[in-house]
Design an enzyme around this catalytic site. Structure first.
Site, PDB file in Angstrom:
ATOM      1  N   GLY A 133      -4.339 -12.452  -4.707  1.00 21.60           N
ATOM      2  CA  GLY A 133      -3.363 -11.443  -4.320  1.00 21.60           C
ATOM      3  C   GLY A 133      -2.013 -11.659  -4.978  1.00 21.60           C
ATOM      4  N   LEU A 134      -1.953 -12.556  -5.974  1.00 24.75           N
ATOM      5  CA  LEU A 134      -0.694 -12.797  -6.685  1.00 24.75           C
ATOM      6  C   LEU A 134      -0.675 -12.061  -8.020  1.00 24.75           C
ATOM      7  CD1 LEU A 134      -0.270 -16.585  -5.831  1.00 24.75           C
ATOM      8  CD2 LEU A 134       0.715 -14.603  -4.672  1.00 24.75           C
ATOM      9  N   SER A 135      -1.663 -11.198  -8.180  1.00 22.72           N
ATOM     10  CA  SER A 135      -1.722 -10.309  -9.330  1.00 22.72           C
ATOM     11  C   SER A 135      -1.933 -11.017 -10.663  1.00 22.72           C
ATOM     12  CB  SER A 135      -0.462  -9.434  -9.391  1.00 22.72           C
ATOM     13  OG  SER A 135      -0.759  -8.315 -10.166  1.00 22.72           O
ATOM     14  N   SER A 136      -2.971 -11.836 -10.692  1.00 27.82           N
ATOM     15  CA  SER A 136      -3.370 -12.445 -11.964  1.00 27.82           C
ATOM     16  C   SER A 136      -3.824 -11.370 -12.945  1.00 27.82           C
ATOM     17  CB  SER A 136      -4.502 -13.455 -11.743  1.00 27.82           C
ATOM     18  OG  SER A 136      -5.699 -12.810 -11.343  1.00 27.82           O
ATOM     19  N   SER A 137      -4.352 -10.265 -12.433  1.00 19.69           N
ATOM     20  CA  SER A 137      -4.846  -9.214 -13.331  1.00 19.69           C
ATOM     21  C   SER A 137      -3.683  -8.578 -14.102  1.00 19.69           C
ATOM     22  CB  SER A 137      -5.651  -8.169 -12.570  1.00 19.69           C
ATOM     23  OG  SER A 137      -4.885  -7.543 -11.566  1.00 19.69           O
ATOM     24  N   HIS A 146       0.836  -1.207   0.000  1.00 24.81           N
ATOM     25  CA  HIS A 146       0.000   0.000   0.000  1.00 24.81           C
ATOM     26  C   HIS A 146       0.869   1.254   0.000  1.00 24.81           C
ATOM     27  CE1 HIS A 146      -4.101  -1.604   0.257  1.00 24.81           C
ATOM     28  NE2 HIS A 146      -3.565  -2.599   0.945  1.00 24.81           N
ATOM     29  N   ASP A 194       1.993  -3.818  -9.471  1.00 29.86           N
ATOM     30  CA  ASP A 194       1.782  -5.150 -10.050  1.00 29.86           C
ATOM     31  C   ASP A 194       2.261  -5.212 -11.497  1.00 29.86           C
ATOM     32  OD1 ASP A 194       0.544  -5.502  -7.652  1.00 29.86           O
ATOM     33  OD2 ASP A 194      -1.493  -5.629  -8.473  1.00 29.86           O
TER      34      ASP A 194
HETATM   35  P1  ADP Z   1      -5.457 -10.595  -8.471  1.00 34.93           P
HETATM   36  O1  ADP Z   1      -4.867  -9.687  -9.472  1.00 34.93           O
HETATM   37  O2  ADP Z   1      -4.839 -10.428  -7.133  1.00 34.93           O
HETATM   38  O3  ADP Z   1      -5.465 -12.032  -8.880  1.00 34.93           O
HETATM   39  P2  ADP Z   1      -7.763  -8.995  -9.059  1.00 34.93           P
HETATM   40  O4  ADP Z   1      -9.090  -8.870  -8.430  1.00 34.93           O
HETATM   41  O5  ADP Z   1      -6.928  -7.777  -9.204  1.00 34.93           O
HETATM   42  O6  ADP Z   1      -6.978 -10.154  -8.282  1.00 34.93           O
HETATM   43  O7  ADP Z   1      -7.912  -9.581 -10.519  1.00 34.93           O
HETATM   44  C1  ADP Z   1      -8.634 -10.776 -10.743  1.00 34.93           C
HETATM   45  C2  ADP Z   1      -9.520 -10.584 -11.960  1.00 34.93           C
HETATM   46  O8  ADP Z   1      -8.692 -10.559 -13.156  1.00 34.93           O
HETATM   47  C3  ADP Z   1     -10.464 -11.747 -12.174  1.00 34.93           C
HETATM   48  O9  ADP Z   1     -11.662 -11.562 -11.452  1.00 34.93           O
HETATM   49  C4  ADP Z   1     -10.698 -11.672 -13.681  1.00 34.93           C
HETATM   50  O10 ADP Z   1     -11.614 -10.641 -13.985  1.00 34.93           O
HETATM   51  C5  ADP Z   1      -9.339 -11.246 -14.205  1.00 34.93           C
HETATM   52  N1  ADP Z   1      -8.492 -12.409 -14.557  1.00 34.93           N
HETATM   53  C6  ADP Z   1      -7.282 -12.704 -14.060  1.00 34.93           C
HETATM   54  N2  ADP Z   1      -6.770 -13.823 -14.631  1.00 34.93           N
HETATM   55  C7  ADP Z   1      -7.703 -14.270 -15.499  1.00 34.93           C
HETATM   56  C8  ADP Z   1      -7.791 -15.385 -16.404  1.00 34.93           C
HETATM   57  N3  ADP Z   1      -6.812 -16.284 -16.511  1.00 34.93           N
HETATM   58  N4  ADP Z   1      -8.909 -15.500 -17.163  1.00 34.93           N
HETATM   59  C9  ADP Z   1      -9.902 -14.598 -17.069  1.00 34.93           C
HETATM   60  N5  ADP Z   1      -9.881 -13.543 -16.244  1.00 34.93           N
HETATM   61  C10 ADP Z   1      -8.800 -13.356 -15.466  1.00 34.93           C
HETATM   62 MG    MG Z   2      -4.901  -7.567  -9.395  1.00 31.26          MG
END
Ligand code: ADP
Ligand code: MG
Length: 385
Positions: free
Chosen positions: A121-125, A31, A174
């Site tokens: 929280g591992l930043s999939s986004s 943060h 991220d």
């Molecule tokens: P984090 O980034 O910590 O994983 P976020 O809430 O920032 O969590 O992002 C998660 C969102 O990103 C999911 O709800 C989805 O909308 C999108 N997302 C991430 N990875 C994928 C994936 N492989 N396929 C589809 N959507 C994804």
């Molecule tokens: Mg994210």
């Protein structure tokens, strides 16, 4: 000559390819990004891949193995905060942000597959955005992957995509991690100057490892808590007459807290100012191979996030406390908070025992099993094939 089987109007197959970008954990500096502060992420071995094939009709088609039934279709010219909406906004937003910045990127078929746990929280986004951005840089001949300056530019455009099209008001940490990290290194990120420094991070050489514990507890960044913390920081900076809380040094802190007066704002600012100071103390500890101090700084970060910033939760607190009880040198929540992952600095030989102890502590409370796994510092976004 054999007749071509591909009609002239079909999407080009020659330029199709596969790109990928990693998830991340932040070692310390939580943060702080939106306060112009310091952070220290590493890229994870877990990656998101984007298979991208340009189209000539100006229409984006997006699929994800994580959303099996769905093909999301949107014309490039129609992309907005409400179109396409949902998960595909993270993909479409990158096309939008690059186009808005003046880059002529083609429409495409985009298929996403990911080993980064979503919403943990591992930043999939950011992994998703950066895999797509890497693809577009190559497909449009932008050459932005060649050096850190270009990569930082792409990271910033991915942040813009997430803020403006996906509607998540995140800082840039991220995306910077997913774009800029190098194997065996942590990325010291100065979010005020934009300066990045690659800090050697080779725990194995010291008989140590980093244990990540996915608590499986709910984590949603696109919600009010994150925005509320950010708002309090920005309002406090205004009260203190500074651009960002980065301007407040630990020496200034007592006077700043006096001036704020209000206890919630005081606690939030105390977290931000002390957390920024902990990042460089941690970097110094790494450089001096002083892992006892590094561990203590991680645990101090957790206490600050729990007590002053109030973004922890029972699952994160239990994971961190159990890891410490089992001999971890330090443990803390990582990411935005309210669930997600805990990280622990542990002796390599103790990693399995620490992970197992956390699982049984969760079972004793009747909570869902958490998933512990060890990680090493991996590479940033790039082309796979
Ligand atoms: P984090 O980034 O910590 O994983 P976020 O809430 O920032 O969590 O992002 C998660 C969102 O990103 C999911 O709800 C989805 O909308 C999108 N997302 C991430 N990875 C994928 C994936 N492989 N396929 C589809 N959507 C994804
Ligand atoms: Mg994210």
């Amino acid at each position: 000559m054999a007749p071509s089987l591909t009609p002239a109007s079909a999407p080009s197959h020659r330029t199709a390819g596969v790109w990928s970008a990693p998830g991340r954990v932040n070692l310390i500096g939580e943060h702080t990004d939106y306060n112009g502060g310091l952070a220290l992420p590493i890229a994870l071995p877990q990656r998101t891949t984007a298979t991208v094939r340009p189209r000539t009709d100006g229409v984006l088609h997006v699929t994800s193995t994580a959303r099996r039934d769905e093909t999301v279709v949107v014309a490039l010219d129609e992309i907005s905060p409400t179109a396409p909406g949902g998960w595909a906004a993270y993909v479409a937003g990158v096309f939008w942000a690059l186009r808005k910045a003046g880059y002529a990127v083609p429409a495409a078929d985009v298929h996403i597959a990911s080993a980064v746990p979503v919403g943990a929280g591992l930043s999939s986004s950011a992994a998703l955005e950066c895999a797509v951005a890497a693809a577009l840089s190559d497909l449009a001949g932008l050459d932005l992957l060649a050096d850190d300056t270009g990569r930082a530019r792409l990271a910033d455009l991915c942040r813009v995509a997430e803020n403006e099209i996906a509607g998540a008001p995140t800082g840039g940490m991220d995306q910077s991690a997913a774009m800029l990290c190098r194997p065996g290194h942590a990325l010291r990120l100065d979010c005020r100057s934009g300066e990045t420094t690659h800090i050697p991070f080779d725990l194995a050489a010291h008989g140590l490892t980093l244990l990540v514990i996915d608590t499986k507890a709910h984590h949603a960044l696109v919600d009010g808590q994150y925005a509320a913390r950010r708002h309090t920081c920005e309002a406090s900076a205004r009260t203190l007459g500074v651009d960002t809380l980065r301007e407040v040094t630990p020496a200034d802190l007592p006077a700043a807290l006096d001036r704020l007066g209000e206890p919630v704002a005081q606690a939030r600012v105390r977290h931000v100012v002390t957390e920024i100071a902990r990042v460089d103390a941690f970097v110094d500890a790494l450089r001096g191979a002083d892992f006892t101090t590094a561990g203590l700084l991680m645990s101090a970060s957790h206490a600050s996030l729990r007590d002053d910033y109030e973004v922890s939760c029972a699952e994160l607190d239990l994971a961190a406390a159990t890891a410490l009880r089992e001999g971890a040198l330090g443990a803390r929540m990582t990411g935005g908070g309210f669930g997600g992952c805990c990280i622990a600095l542990v002796e390599r030989d103790r990693a399995d025992a620490v992970g197992a102890a956390v699982v049984s502590a969760f079972r004793e409370r009747g909570w869902r099993d958490p998933t512990p796994f060890t990680v090493t510092a991996a590479r940033g976004a790039g082309r796979e094939r």
